[in-house]
Design a protein around this motif. Structure first.
Motif, mmCIF file in Angstrom:
data_model
loop_
_atom_site.group_PDB
_atom_site.id
_atom_site.type_symbol
_atom_site.label_atom_id
_atom_site.label_comp_id
_atom_site.label_asym_id
_atom_site.label_seq_id
_atom_site.Cartn_x
_atom_site.Cartn_y
_atom_site.Cartn_z
ATOM 1 N N MET A 149 0.742 -1.284 0.079
ATOM 2 C CA MET A 149 0.052 -0.128 0.091
ATOM 3 C C MET A 149 1.003 1.147 -0.045
ATOM 4 S SD MET A 149 -2.712 1.150 2.796
ATOM 5 C CE MET A 149 -4.347 1.952 2.064
ATOM 6 N N LEU A 150 0.434 2.021 -0.866
ATOM 7 C CA LEU A 150 1.109 3.622 -0.747
ATOM 8 C C LEU A 150 1.364 4.251 0.406
ATOM 9 C CD1 LEU A 150 2.616 5.487 -2.836
ATOM 10 C CD2 LEU A 150 0.294 6.645 -3.110
ATOM 11 N N ALA A 151 0.408 4.254 1.244
ATOM 12 C CA ALA A 151 0.492 4.866 2.621
ATOM 13 C C ALA A 151 1.669 4.364 3.558
ATOM 14 C CB ALA A 151 -0.433 5.002 3.444
ATOM 15 N N ARG A 152 1.580 3.039 3.397
ATOM 16 C CA ARG A 152 2.706 2.236 4.242
ATOM 17 C C ARG A 152 4.054 2.598 3.746
ATOM 18 N NH1 ARG A 152 1.680 -2.983 7.276
ATOM 19 N NH2 ARG A 152 3.897 -3.569 7.856
ATOM 20 N N TYR A 153 4.121 2.458 2.472
ATOM 21 C CA TYR A 153 5.409 2.630 1.785
ATOM 22 C C TYR A 153 5.944 4.058 2.033
ATOM 23 C CZ TYR A 153 9.012 2.938 -1.606
ATOM 24 O OH TYR A 153 10.439 3.122 -2.139
ATOM 25 N N LEU A 154 5.007 5.333 1.974
ATOM 26 C CA LEU A 154 5.545 6.487 2.147
ATOM 27 C C LEU A 154 5.914 6.649 3.677
ATOM 28 C CD1 LEU A 154 2.825 8.414 0.327
ATOM 29 C CD2 LEU A 154 5.257 8.410 -0.416
ATOM 30 N N HIS A 155 5.177 5.924 4.504
ATOM 31 C CA HIS A 155 5.460 6.095 5.938
ATOM 32 C C HIS A 155 6.914 5.268 6.487
ATOM 33 C CE1 HIS A 155 4.440 6.807 10.060
ATOM 34 N NE2 HIS A 155 4.571 5.616 10.332
ATOM 35 N N GLY A 156 6.681 4.135 6.174
ATOM 36 C CA GLY A 156 7.797 3.202 6.461
ATOM 37 C C GLY A 156 9.112 3.333 5.588
ATOM 38 N N HIS A 157 9.047 3.432 4.392
ATOM 39 C CA HIS A 157 10.553 3.422 3.596
ATOM 40 C C HIS A 157 10.960 4.887 3.176
ATOM 41 C CE1 HIS A 157 10.419 -0.558 3.095
ATOM 42 N NE2 HIS A 157 9.105 -0.651 2.869
ATOM 43 N N LEU A 158 9.905 5.827 3.125
ATOM 44 C CA LEU A 158 10.408 7.084 2.690
ATOM 45 C C LEU A 158 10.409 8.221 4.039
ATOM 46 C CD1 LEU A 158 8.843 7.671 -0.791
ATOM 47 C CD2 LEU A 158 11.418 6.848 -0.137
ATOM 48 N N GLY A 159 9.715 7.881 5.229
ATOM 49 C CA GLY A 159 9.849 8.466 6.336
ATOM 50 C C GLY A 159 8.836 9.638 6.591
ATOM 51 N N TYR A 160 7.720 9.843 5.480
ATOM 52 C CA TYR A 160 6.723 10.605 5.877
ATOM 53 C C TYR A 160 5.845 10.454 6.813
ATOM 54 C CZ TYR A 160 7.986 12.644 1.037
ATOM 55 O OH TYR A 160 8.539 13.084 0.124
ATOM 56 N N ARG A 161 5.324 11.569 7.560
ATOM 57 C CA ARG A 161 4.368 11.343 8.564
ATOM 58 C C ARG A 161 2.986 11.395 7.766
ATOM 59 N NH1 ARG A 161 3.450 16.879 11.073
ATOM 60 N NH2 ARG A 161 2.623 17.172 8.774
ATOM 61 N N THR A 162 2.536 9.947 7.612
ATOM 62 C CA THR A 162 1.396 9.801 6.619
ATOM 63 C C THR A 162 -0.061 9.482 7.434
ATOM 64 O OG1 THR A 162 3.073 8.756 5.547
ATOM 65 C CG2 THR A 162 0.912 8.005 4.712
ATOM 66 N N THR A 163 -1.033 10.134 6.360
ATOM 67 C CA THR A 163 -2.340 10.001 6.942
ATOM 68 C C THR A 163 -2.981 9.481 5.272
ATOM 69 O OG1 THR A 163 -2.275 11.625 8.391
ATOM 70 C CG2 THR A 163 -4.481 11.052 7.539
ATOM 71 N N GLY A 164 -3.532 8.418 5.537
ATOM 72 C CA GLY A 164 -4.257 7.629 4.487
ATOM 73 C C GLY A 164 -5.538 8.340 4.384
ATOM 74 N N ILE A 165 -6.314 8.826 3.429
ATOM 75 C CA ILE A 165 -7.588 9.459 3.645
ATOM 76 C C ILE A 165 -8.470 8.669 2.318
ATOM 77 C CG2 ILE A 165 -9.007 11.439 3.103
ATOM 78 C CD1 ILE A 165 -6.518 13.221 4.216
ATOM 79 N N ASP A 166 -9.722 8.597 3.111
ATOM 80 C CA ASP A 166 -10.837 7.709 1.977
ATOM 81 C C ASP A 166 -11.918 8.342 2.257
ATOM 82 O OD1 ASP A 166 -12.513 5.829 0.350
ATOM 83 O OD2 ASP A 166 -10.234 5.108 -0.133
ATOM 84 N N CYS A 167 -12.883 8.389 1.229
ATOM 85 C CA CYS A 167 -14.588 9.036 1.768
ATOM 86 C C CYS A 167 -15.277 7.702 2.120
ATOM 87 C CB CYS A 167 -14.995 9.688 0.864
ATOM 88 S SG CYS A 167 -15.120 9.093 -0.759
ATOM 89 N N ALA A 168 -14.610 6.276 1.943
ATOM 90 C CA ALA A 168 -15.485 5.255 2.253
ATOM 91 C C ALA A 168 -15.259 4.775 3.607
ATOM 92 C CB ALA A 168 -15.209 4.279 1.062
ATOM 93 N N PRO A 169 -16.006 4.628 4.685
ATOM 94 C CA PRO A 169 -15.995 4.128 5.996
ATOM 95 C C PRO A 169 -15.273 2.859 5.901
ATOM 96 C CG PRO A 169 -18.145 4.994 5.816
ATOM 97 C CD PRO A 169 -17.646 5.052 4.383
ATOM 98 N N THR A 170 -15.688 1.744 4.930
ATOM 99 C CA THR A 170 -15.088 0.512 4.691
ATOM 100 C C THR A 170 -13.768 0.306 4.366
ATOM 101 O OG1 THR A 170 -15.990 0.296 2.392
ATOM 102 C CG2 THR A 170 -17.329 -0.624 4.481
ATOM 103 N N ALA A 171 -13.162 1.255 3.315
ATOM 104 C CA ALA A 171 -11.977 1.537 3.033
ATOM 105 C C ALA A 171 -11.200 1.939 4.248
ATOM 106 C CB ALA A 171 -11.816 2.183 1.987
#
Length: 138
Positions: A1-23
């Protein structure tokens, strides 16, 4: 997943946003083991920037969603306001002229590409055959 990669590998403070509660629930569950990676339920096109966890971001990504944003100029203005100086927005999309039949509706038209890429100090395009990635520098 992109959020995990940005956070874990590139060191970004990451918030994944979606408008679907299930997602959001699924992503939070799948990545519960990653400290500091957060997910937020938010319709970015309808909600205000005050609803976001942070007031500014060095990187904003929009993956396969730009086509479906109703008020694209408002969205782009909001992104520009949220980016830190020197920040980057990545928009990953499909192009309508590369899709067949009913799939054309999910691809960006030439006019939408022009609207997306106009007004940025710098930019770069990565053509990945089925997908195209626009890097827009603030």
């Amino acid at each position: 997943m992109l959020a995990r990669y940005l956070h874990g590998h590139l060191g970004y403070r990451t918030t994944g946003i979606d408008c679907a509660p299930t997602a959001v629930a699924l992503a939070a569950d799948q990545h519960a083991d990653v400290e500091g990676l957060t997910f937020q339920l938010l319709d970015f096109t309808a909600g205000g920037p005050n609803e976001l966890r942070y007031s500014s971001y060095a990187l904003i990504t929009c993956r396969l969603a730009y086509k479906f944003i109703g008020d694209k100029p408002r969205f782009l203005d909001r992104v520009r306001r949220l980016l830190t100086p020197g920040g980057i927005v990545w928009v990953v999309a499909e192009l309508a002229d590369r899709l067949d039949n009913e799939a054309v509706a999910r691809g960006l038209s030439r006019a939408e590409v022009e609207e997306l890429t106009t007004g940025w100090p710098a930019g770069h395009v990565e053509d990945l055959d089925r997908l195209i990635c626009f890097r827009l520098d603030h």
